[in-house]
Design an enzyme around this catalytic site. Structure first.
Site, PDB file in Angstrom:
ATOM      1  N   TYR A   1       0.867  -1.179   0.000  1.00  0.00           N
ATOM      2  CA  TYR A   1       0.000   0.000   0.000  1.00  0.00           C
ATOM      3  C   TYR A   1       0.901   1.225   0.000  1.00  0.00           C
ATOM      4  O   TYR A   1       0.921   2.023   0.939  1.00  0.00           O
ATOM      5  CB  TYR A   1      -0.932  -0.006   1.215  1.00  0.00           C
ATOM      6  CG  TYR A   1      -1.964  -1.114   1.212  1.00  0.00           C
ATOM      7  CD1 TYR A   1      -2.403  -1.685   0.023  1.00  0.00           C
ATOM      8  CD2 TYR A   1      -2.519  -1.578   2.400  1.00  0.00           C
ATOM      9  CE1 TYR A   1      -3.347  -2.696   0.018  1.00  0.00           C
ATOM     10  CE2 TYR A   1      -3.476  -2.590   2.411  1.00  0.00           C
ATOM     11  CZ  TYR A   1      -3.882  -3.148   1.215  1.00  0.00           C
ATOM     12  OH  TYR A   1      -4.819  -4.147   1.226  1.00  0.00           O
TER      13      TYR A   1
HETATM   14  P1  FDA Z   1       2.450  -2.492 -10.488  1.00  0.00           P
HETATM   15  O1  FDA Z   1       2.657  -3.055 -11.842  1.00  0.00           O
HETATM   16  O2  FDA Z   1       1.944  -1.103 -10.372  1.00  0.00           O
HETATM   17  O3  FDA Z   1       3.795  -2.664  -9.660  1.00  0.00           O
HETATM   18  C1  FDA Z   1       3.919  -2.301  -8.294  1.00  0.00           C
HETATM   19  C2  FDA Z   1       5.398  -2.080  -7.951  1.00  0.00           C
HETATM   20  O4  FDA Z   1       6.144  -3.266  -8.186  1.00  0.00           O
HETATM   21  C3  FDA Z   1       6.069  -1.007  -8.792  1.00  0.00           C
HETATM   22  O5  FDA Z   1       7.083  -0.405  -8.039  1.00  0.00           O
HETATM   23  C4  FDA Z   1       6.672  -1.801  -9.925  1.00  0.00           C
HETATM   24  O6  FDA Z   1       7.731  -1.144 -10.565  1.00  0.00           O
HETATM   25  C5  FDA Z   1       7.094  -3.071  -9.225  1.00  0.00           C
HETATM   26  N1  FDA Z   1       7.027  -4.248 -10.101  1.00  0.00           N
HETATM   27  C6  FDA Z   1       5.991  -4.628 -10.878  1.00  0.00           C
HETATM   28  N2  FDA Z   1       6.267  -5.767 -11.509  1.00  0.00           N
HETATM   29  C7  FDA Z   1       7.502  -6.144 -11.114  1.00  0.00           C
HETATM   30  C8  FDA Z   1       8.349  -7.232 -11.453  1.00  0.00           C
HETATM   31  N3  FDA Z   1       7.941  -8.190 -12.308  1.00  0.00           N
HETATM   32  N4  FDA Z   1       9.567  -7.311 -10.898  1.00  0.00           N
HETATM   33  C9  FDA Z   1       9.988  -6.343 -10.031  1.00  0.00           C
HETATM   34  N5  FDA Z   1       9.240  -5.281  -9.680  1.00  0.00           N
HETATM   35  C10 FDA Z   1       7.999  -5.179 -10.224  1.00  0.00           C
HETATM   36  N6  FDA Z   1      -2.459  -6.245  -1.921  1.00  0.00           N
HETATM   37  C11 FDA Z   1      -2.575  -7.367  -1.183  1.00  0.00           C
HETATM   38  O7  FDA Z   1      -1.594  -7.850  -0.635  1.00  0.00           O
HETATM   39  N7  FDA Z   1      -3.798  -7.959  -1.046  1.00  0.00           N
HETATM   40  C12 FDA Z   1      -4.921  -7.472  -1.626  1.00  0.00           C
HETATM   41  O8  FDA Z   1      -5.999  -8.042  -1.462  1.00  0.00           O
HETATM   42  C13 FDA Z   1      -4.800  -6.291  -2.421  1.00  0.00           C
HETATM   43  N8  FDA Z   1      -5.886  -5.734  -3.049  1.00  0.00           N
HETATM   44  C14 FDA Z   1      -5.731  -4.608  -3.836  1.00  0.00           C
HETATM   45  C15 FDA Z   1      -6.832  -4.055  -4.497  1.00  0.00           C
HETATM   46  C16 FDA Z   1      -6.681  -2.932  -5.302  1.00  0.00           C
HETATM   47  C17 FDA Z   1      -7.890  -2.380  -6.011  1.00  0.00           C
HETATM   48  C18 FDA Z   1      -5.408  -2.330  -5.441  1.00  0.00           C
HETATM   49  C19 FDA Z   1      -5.231  -1.113  -6.296  1.00  0.00           C
HETATM   50  C20 FDA Z   1      -4.319  -2.866  -4.775  1.00  0.00           C
HETATM   51  C21 FDA Z   1      -4.464  -4.004  -3.965  1.00  0.00           C
HETATM   52  N9  FDA Z   1      -3.373  -4.548  -3.290  1.00  0.00           N
HETATM   53  C22 FDA Z   1      -3.536  -5.703  -2.539  1.00  0.00           C
HETATM   54  C23 FDA Z   1      -2.059  -3.923  -3.367  1.00  0.00           C
HETATM   55  C24 FDA Z   1      -1.206  -4.597  -4.435  1.00  0.00           C
HETATM   56  O9  FDA Z   1      -0.659  -5.784  -3.907  1.00  0.00           O
HETATM   57  C25 FDA Z   1      -0.057  -3.674  -4.848  1.00  0.00           C
HETATM   58  O10 FDA Z   1      -0.564  -2.500  -5.399  1.00  0.00           O
HETATM   59  C26 FDA Z   1       0.864  -4.402  -5.846  1.00  0.00           C
HETATM   60  O11 FDA Z   1       2.114  -3.758  -5.854  1.00  0.00           O
HETATM   61  C27 FDA Z   1       0.264  -4.419  -7.210  1.00  0.00           C
HETATM   62  O12 FDA Z   1       1.017  -5.179  -8.099  1.00  0.00           O
HETATM   63  P2  FDA Z   1       0.907  -4.836  -9.655  1.00  0.00           P
HETATM   64  O13 FDA Z   1       1.822  -5.738 -10.383  1.00  0.00           O
HETATM   65  O14 FDA Z   1      -0.522  -4.791 -10.059  1.00  0.00           O
HETATM   66  O15 FDA Z   1       1.415  -3.337  -9.642  1.00  0.00           O
END
Ligand code: FDA
Length: 505
Positions: A447
């Site tokens: 978060y």
């Molecule tokens: P995104 O692509 O935005 O990446 C997030 C971060 O990780 C960035 O700094 C990015 O550069 C880095 N990153 C992405 N991919 C990477 C990779 N392959 N290797 C290295 N770094 C990488 N959390 C939770 O634990 N339980 C939950 O139930 C929820 N529910 C939830 C609902 C909603 C609506 C949101 C917006 C968010 C959540 N979250 C959550 C939080 C979620 O775990 C957090 O936002 C994650 O970082 C999202 O991962 P993404 O790949 O979607 O994000």
């Protein structure tokens, strides 16, 4: 500027020189699809305005070697990389930067290979949690995975920050269930658990995305689930004794059987009859067992909640995924393969609570919620398996002694209201100080909250700057993260506004 254009061209030349087989899809701002690709997973409208800095190009790798090429050329030309998996970052860290940057968007790397017999799977970072659940359910109705309740979260960012969900009281975080990974390091090499070593393998399972390299895929241990699970969701208002219920919830939720999670969401609703506002407490549960058993547990532990027989709904585990994400449970599970999400202006903050809040304290919080009418507080109980795993086992430190986590959320629809909503959320956070963890005031790295501190514009935080937020996210694990970072990426190539600093320079 001229220099910028030259960099751009040199970078593209480098990319084509290093591309071995297929060419990498690249979108420059001149490309007709640039904007739609950029916006595809931007959920937070505040980071989608005309003044938001945009990448000078976006790469959407089709194979692992494309990610290697992107890293090699970015490093050679000194260009900042932002890696994006699901784009759910609260602060847009995966697609916004104050310095010239490119986005490596992993949404094409989304394969999920389930080996049901051995209860294992390999999942690529660009898959969503929903796609993972779908692929598991295709193979088995007695296996699942302890991942997010939200089904559009990207696996890459989610596991990088630890990752909790409805089964974490039984099985721990998602990071606790990773047994191997493939990642591209700063030299452009593909590493697995053996070649990256245990220090780096430890760091990528909770140390937060964006600091150590680009994780391509994760080998995970699947979790046994019963063929039938039971859920319920009930609302209780102040007039129905919600204060007493919330007070008692704090005492029992972390001690319930591991097979049961009882989420609590607090918000403002219209009181019946009059035009008054009241606090609504929503209790939502998932139980890894049948309704008969859950009725007994609830009667023994929380009779005050006053559940009726028809509150308990039995279903398959995969349907409970739909239920918990507020999707219709009778719809086809194909919905889990979709990526459409609600977009809004948004701010979130988090806290951990280690001492129950008194009834008087709760009443003061209600007053605050009713005055503001803007925030929602989502409370997630800890305990169970989470208390058995040592704080240092992975970088995710919020373990034994945690009663619950609070997520404060404000969402709104017009840019003009942004200041008002963000300020009120910050005030709420300030107001909560006496009730939550101290020294450090813990926060959940997934978060992301830049209010906790951020680097200067060129993205190089000193150790002592980063320690301020690093200790909140990682407690005693922060120093080990810095140690690993300094070893694997001494020049701080992989960085963002709150990344782990290297102390090599
Ligand atoms: P995104 O692509 O935005 O990446 C997030 C971060 O990780 C960035 O700094 C990015 O550069 C880095 N990153 C992405 N991919 C990477 C990779 N392959 N290797 C290295 N770094 C990488 N959390 C939770 O634990 N339980 C939950 O139930 C929820 N529910 C939830 C609902 C909603 C609506 C949101 C917006 C968010 C959540 N979250 C959550 C939080 C979620 O775990 C957090 O936002 C994650 O970082 C999202 O991962 P993404 O790949 O979607 O994000």
């Amino acid at each position: 500027s001229n220099a910028f254009v030259i960099t751009h061209g040199d970078f593209l030349t480098c990319i084509s020189l290093h591309s071995k087989t297929t060419s990498i899809p690249i979108y420059t701002p001149e490309n007709a699809n640039y904007t739609s690709i950029l916006q595809s997973t931007i959920l937070v409208l505040g980071f989608n305005s005309s003044t938001t800095p945009k990448p000078f190009l976006i790469l959407t790798p089709l194979e692992e070697s494309h990610v290697q090429t992107a890293v090699i050329c970015s490093r050679k030309h000194g260009i900042q990389i932002k890696v994006r998996s699901g784009g759910h970052d609260f602060e847009g860290l995966s697609y916004v930067s104050d310095i010239p940057f490119i986005i490596v968007d992993l949404s094409n790397l989304r394969e999920v290979n389930v080996d049901a017999e051995n209860k294992l799977a390999w999942v690529q970072s660009g898959a969503t949690t929903g796609e993972l659940y779908y692929k598991i359910a295709e193979k088995s109705n007695i296996l699942g995975f302890p991942a997010a309740t939200c089904t559009t979260v990207g696996i890459g960012g989610y596991i990088s920050g630890g990752g909790y969900g409805a089964m974490f009281r039984k099985y721990g975080t998602a990071g606790d269930n990773v047994i191997d990974a493939r990642m591209v390091d700063v030299h452009g090499r593909v590493l697995n658990r053996k070649s990256m070593g245990e220090g780096l393998f430890w760091a990528i399972r909770g140390g937060g995305g964006g600091s150590f390299g680009i994780v391509l895929s994760w080998k995970i241990r699947l979790a046994p689930v019963p063929p039938t699970v039971t859920v319920f969701r009930v609302d209780r208002f102040l007039a129905e004794g919600a204060t007493l219920l919330v007070h008692k919830w704090q005492d029992i939720a972390h001690r319930l059987p591991k097979e049961l999670i009882l989420f609590l969401s607090l918000g403002v609703a219209n009181a019946t009859a009059k035009d008054e506002k009241t606090v609504r407490a929503t209790f939502t549960s998932l139980f890894l067992g049948d309704a008969k058993k859950l009725k007994i547990v609830m009667k023994e532990t929380f009779p005050e909640l006053g559940l009726n027989n028809n509150d308990f709904i039995e279903m398959r585990w995969i349907q409970s995924i739909l239920f918990l994400d507020n999707l219709p449970t009778n719809s086809s599970i194909d919905i889990l393969r979709g990526r459409s999400t609600v977009k809004s202006y948004f701010k979130g903050k988090s806290d951990y609570v280690r001492q129950p809040i008194s009834q008087t304290g709760l009443e003061l919080i209600w007053e605050r919620l009713l005055n503001d009418e803007l925030a929602v507080m989502n409370l997630t109980p800890y305990g169970g398996r989470m208390s058995e795993i040592a704080e240092s086992e992975t970088p995710f430190p919020h373990r034994n002694g945690t009663l619950f986590k609070i997520l404060y959320v404000a969402a709104w629809n017009e840019v003009a209201s942004s200041e008002k909503y963000i300020n009120r959320l910050r005030k709420m956070y300030e107001f909560m100080t006496p009730y939550v963890s101290k020294s450090p005031r813990e926060a959940y790295v997934n978060y992301r909250d830049l209010d906790l501190g951020e680097t200067s514009k060129n993205g190089t935080a000193s150790y002592s700057q980063a320690k301020v937020w690093g200790t909140k996210y990682f407690k005693g694990n922060f120093d080990k993260l810095v140690y690993v970072k300094t070893k694997v990426d001494p020049d701080n190539f992989f960085r963002n506004e709150q990344s782990i600093p290297s102390i090599a320079f």
